[in-house]
Design an enzyme around this catalytic site. Structure first.
Site, PDB file in Angstrom:
ATOM      1  N   GLU A 102     -14.515   0.087  -5.997  1.00  0.00           N
ATOM      2  CA  GLU A 102     -13.698   0.957  -6.860  1.00  0.00           C
ATOM      3  C   GLU A 102     -14.219   1.010  -8.291  1.00  0.00           C
ATOM      4  O   GLU A 102     -14.228   2.069  -8.919  1.00  0.00           O
ATOM      5  CB  GLU A 102     -12.233   0.504  -6.840  1.00  0.00           C
ATOM      6  CG  GLU A 102     -11.474   0.912  -5.575  1.00  0.00           C
ATOM      7  CD  GLU A 102     -11.833   0.064  -4.357  1.00  0.00           C
ATOM      8  OE1 GLU A 102     -12.447  -1.013  -4.538  1.00  0.00           O
ATOM      9  OE2 GLU A 102     -11.511   0.481  -3.226  1.00  0.00           O
ATOM     10  N   HIS A 154      -0.423  -0.954  -0.393  1.00  0.00           N
ATOM     11  CA  HIS A 154      -0.509   0.458  -0.006  1.00  0.00           C
ATOM     12  C   HIS A 154       0.690   1.279  -0.503  1.00  0.00           C
ATOM     13  O   HIS A 154       0.868   2.409  -0.076  1.00  0.00           O
ATOM     14  CB  HIS A 154      -0.576   0.595   1.523  1.00  0.00           C
ATOM     15  CG  HIS A 154      -1.876   0.150   2.121  1.00  0.00           C
ATOM     16  ND1 HIS A 154      -2.249  -1.168   2.160  1.00  0.00           N
ATOM     17  CD2 HIS A 154      -2.888   0.841   2.696  1.00  0.00           C
ATOM     18  CE1 HIS A 154      -3.437  -1.268   2.755  1.00  0.00           C
ATOM     19  NE2 HIS A 154      -3.844  -0.062   3.089  1.00  0.00           N
TER      20      HIS A 154
END
Lengths: 363, 336
Positions: free
Chosen positions: B60, B129
């Site tokens: 990321e 999530h």
């Protein structure tokens, strides 16, 4: 380790690397020497300015001059450079005004020059973060179909950062035209390189499938040759290269630390014998090029740069109060506009200081 | 006008941006052949090629950090962070690099980067999530933070974000990806309401209810339910979380005299606190009651069997409306 000039100033031949510097004339060798000396002088003068309270901080590059001069002099103008905070020698060679090099350290700006004017990004303080920026920039070069390259400077400590590993993953994966230029100066503030790595740093590159070279970073010719090899590979679509330039930071990390607390003085002595300037001096001497006239011209140049540096530093105007709000966004932001408006009113509530002074004088 | 899902509306908006500007480049994990885990980028690599729609390594910080370099070279990168909880490894690049580069370079280097992040809960996912990290980014100078709540807004706001010369953190309410709505794909993003502007979703006169992203629909349902009890709730969709369009909220509160703010993120230091404090400063004498916050709790996002307790729902919001109105509510009798 690749070496073309020994510490004693002897030019040694290297069949693989010699061809890459065979065009370097005596005149150019003299010019490289001048750069090394001027950069050392900039360092000395800036350190003095910090001690005198004119700069908030200064990161000396004493001892690393050859790594910076040799690599940056191998670049074309259209190659883009991503430096850390210590590449002040690179900035000088790229033509940045010396006072603009100091601007950041004086606290008058976070970036002292226009990156697009010199194809040189502003200094990066977050360790290793710029390696990703360089990788992305090189992806852009690749997308554009250009034959220029990017180069990124970082230190031995940075190789421990995740960003540097991620940059090598991306660069290798997309085979972008990029040179990873690691100046292993042996110390990350007080931590020796052995705390950062169990292997030679050059193996980091190899592990990512990136062709890698370990070179004498105090040897300006070896650095230039290696960087040219890497740039040539980049331009011909051969992807990234990792260079470990083995050098030594002879001063502190910045003017804020004291290396005598963490470093064996014998180590410094050993490295002083491998000084990047001394060996070019000796080489020029051997070649009969180190004349009195040459010596005088180099000293004159260094004196002039030092004078400009000092004058530019102390004469630098302070930013305006409302400059604090400038350039946060490139489009209007209602939160910030309101804060600026309120602070302007606050400042205005003191009245006009010049008018008040004149009024006082008139009385 | 046609009916389409929120995800499809985003896809259509991204397609238009790719079409209109060759400098737009999409990057992220699994966004190419798979079309993203939510299929938001479905088919785009096929049509625009691997150099415009880039499948990246799983890193990321690398995704955002390379976008900085691309922006340095004049590109307009649109990066996808696969899930809200995966943005933290990129946090340094976002807050220290993307957000500050324009300031640090004294305006010479622009960072027109759009960072797309599916966010929020309600889909029964495992941990990492379902997070709502918007306050971290709203707190960071140099970033714009927005979140659309309808397919039409998704379609236009993604194009506006990409066209914006400042970096935009673009939060996509993932539990609304499959909701459908009318979308005019021909709408010119330049003539549509700017992404920084809040929108009055439902007119009302008794209470102002501020929501954004996934809770706008819940807030609208709450307003409908309240109307059955004779309470008129004005629902405002903030759309932009940094900066918040306080003028629109202020105008509403001056009319209603009461303010309820709701979000999924934890309460402390959240957007609700910012809205409550700023509105109190701006129209203290128009407030009939203290502003009320109905938010997630200050807990790590809970496992899915209990997430419904964490997420503000219609009944919790209505309880908050009752508090703002001084009507009997779950906290009646409590002091402080």
């Amino acid at each position: 380790m690749v070496q073309l000039i020994t510490p004693a100033g002897e030019r040694v031949s290297h069949p693989e690397y010699d061809p890459w510097v065979k065009d370097v004339s005596d005149e150019q060798l003299c010019s490289l020497y001048e750069d090394l000396v001027v950069i050392r002088r900039i360092d000395k003068e800036a350190t003095a300015l910090q001690r005198q309270g004119e700069l908030g901080l200064w990161p000396p590059l004493l001892g690393q001059e050859a790594s910076q001069v040799g690599s940056v002099r191998a670049l074309r103008d259209d190659d883009f450079i991503f430096p850390s905070y210590r590449e002040n020698g690179v900035a000088y060679c790229r033509g940045v005004d010396v006072k603009d090099i100091l601007r950041v350290w004086r606290g008058a700006a976070s970036g002292g020059w226009d990156p697009y004017k010199f194809n040189l990004a502003i200094p990066q303080i977050v360790i290793g973060a710029q390696t990703l920026h360089a990788t992305g920039y090189a992806m852009g070069i690749q997308n554009d179909g250009a034959d220029s390259a990017a180069i990124v400077y970082f230190g031995d400590g940075a190789t421990s950062e995740g960003d540097v590993s991620e940059a090598m993953v991306f660069a290798a994966s997309y085979q972008v035209p990029l040179v990873f230029f690691c100046q292993n100066n042996h110390w990350a503030i007080s931590e020796p390189v052995r705390v950062q790595s169990h292997t030679q740093l050059v193996e980091r590159g190899t592990g990512f499938g990136i062709p890698s070279m370990r070179i004498d970073g105090n040897d300006v010719l070896a650095v230039m040759a290696a960087t040219r090899v890497a740039l040539d590979r980049a331009r011909r679509g051969g992807g990234p290269t990792f260079i470990e330039a083995v050098t030594y930071r002879m001063g502190p990390h910045t003017t804020a630390d004291d290396p005598t607390r963490y470093r064996d003085p014998n180590e410094l002595e050993d490295w002083a014998a491998k000084d990047p300037i001394g060996r070019v001096h000796a080489l020029l001497d051997r070649k009969g090029l180190f004349t009195e006239e040459f010596e005088t011209s180099v000293r004159t140049k260094a004196d002039a740069v030092a004078r400009d540096l000092r004058a530019g530093c102390v004469g630098m105007p302070d930013p305006e109060p409302l400059d604090v709000f400038k350039h946060v966004y490139s489009t209007p932001n209602s939160w910030l506009d309101r804060q600026q408006d309120h602070y302007s009113r606050y400042l205005a509530s003191f009245g006009d200081p010049e008018a008040a002074e004149q009024e006082e004088g008139a009385r | 006008m046609m009916q389409m899902t929120f995800a499809r509306a985003l896809n259509s908006g991204l397609r238009r941006s790719l079409d209109n500007d060759p400098k737009v480049i999409l990057m992220g994990e699994d966004i190419g052949t798979l079309g993203g885990v939510f299929r938001v980028t479905d088919g785009l690599q096929k049509d625009f090629g691997k150099h415009r729609v880039v499948d990246t390594p799983l890193a990321e910080s690398g995704i955002v950090g390379t976008a900085v370099g691309l922006a340095y070279r004049g590109y307009r990168p649109v990066v996808e962070i696969q899930f809200d909880g995966f943005v933290y490894p990129a946090f340094d690049q976002i807050v220290s690099q993307v957000a500050k580069m324009h300031y640090r370079s004294r305006g010479t280097v622009k960072m027109p980067i759009t960072i797309r992040i599916p966010f929020g809960g309600g889909i029964g996912s495992p941990e990492h999530h379902s997070e709502s990290p918007e306050a971290y980014f709203a707190h960071t100078a140099g970033l714009r933070v927005v979140t659309p709540a309808s397919p039409q807004d998704a379609h236009t706001m993604i194009q506006q974000a990409i066209a914006c010369d400042d970096p935009v953190v673009f939060f996509e309410p993932k539990r609304r990806y499959h909701d459908k709505g009318e979308v005019d794909e021909t709408l010119d993003p330049n003539s549509a309401p700017p992404m920084g502007q809040a929108r009055v979703v439902t007119d009302g006169s008794d209470v102002t209810l501020v929501a954004y992203g996934p809770l706008v629909k819940t807030a609208r349902d709450a307003a409908t339910a309240a109307a059955d009890e004779g309470v008129s709730v004005e629902v405002i969709d903030l759309r932009s979380l940094a900066p918040v369009d306080f003028a629109t909220v202020e105008a509403s509160v001056r009319k209603t005299g009461r303010l309820v703010v709701t979000h999924e993120a934890g309460q402390s230091g959240g957007l609700g606190a910012e809205v409550a404090a700023s509105i109190t400063e701006r129209c203290f004498y128009h407030l009939e009651a203290a502003p009320v916050r109905i938010t997630g709790f200050d807990v790590p996002y809970p496992y899915s069997k209990v997430e419904m307790h964490h997420l503000p729902n219609l009944d919790r919001i209505l309880d908050g409306v009752d508090r703002a109105l001084g009507r009997p509510n779950s906290l009646s009798g409590l002091e402080g």
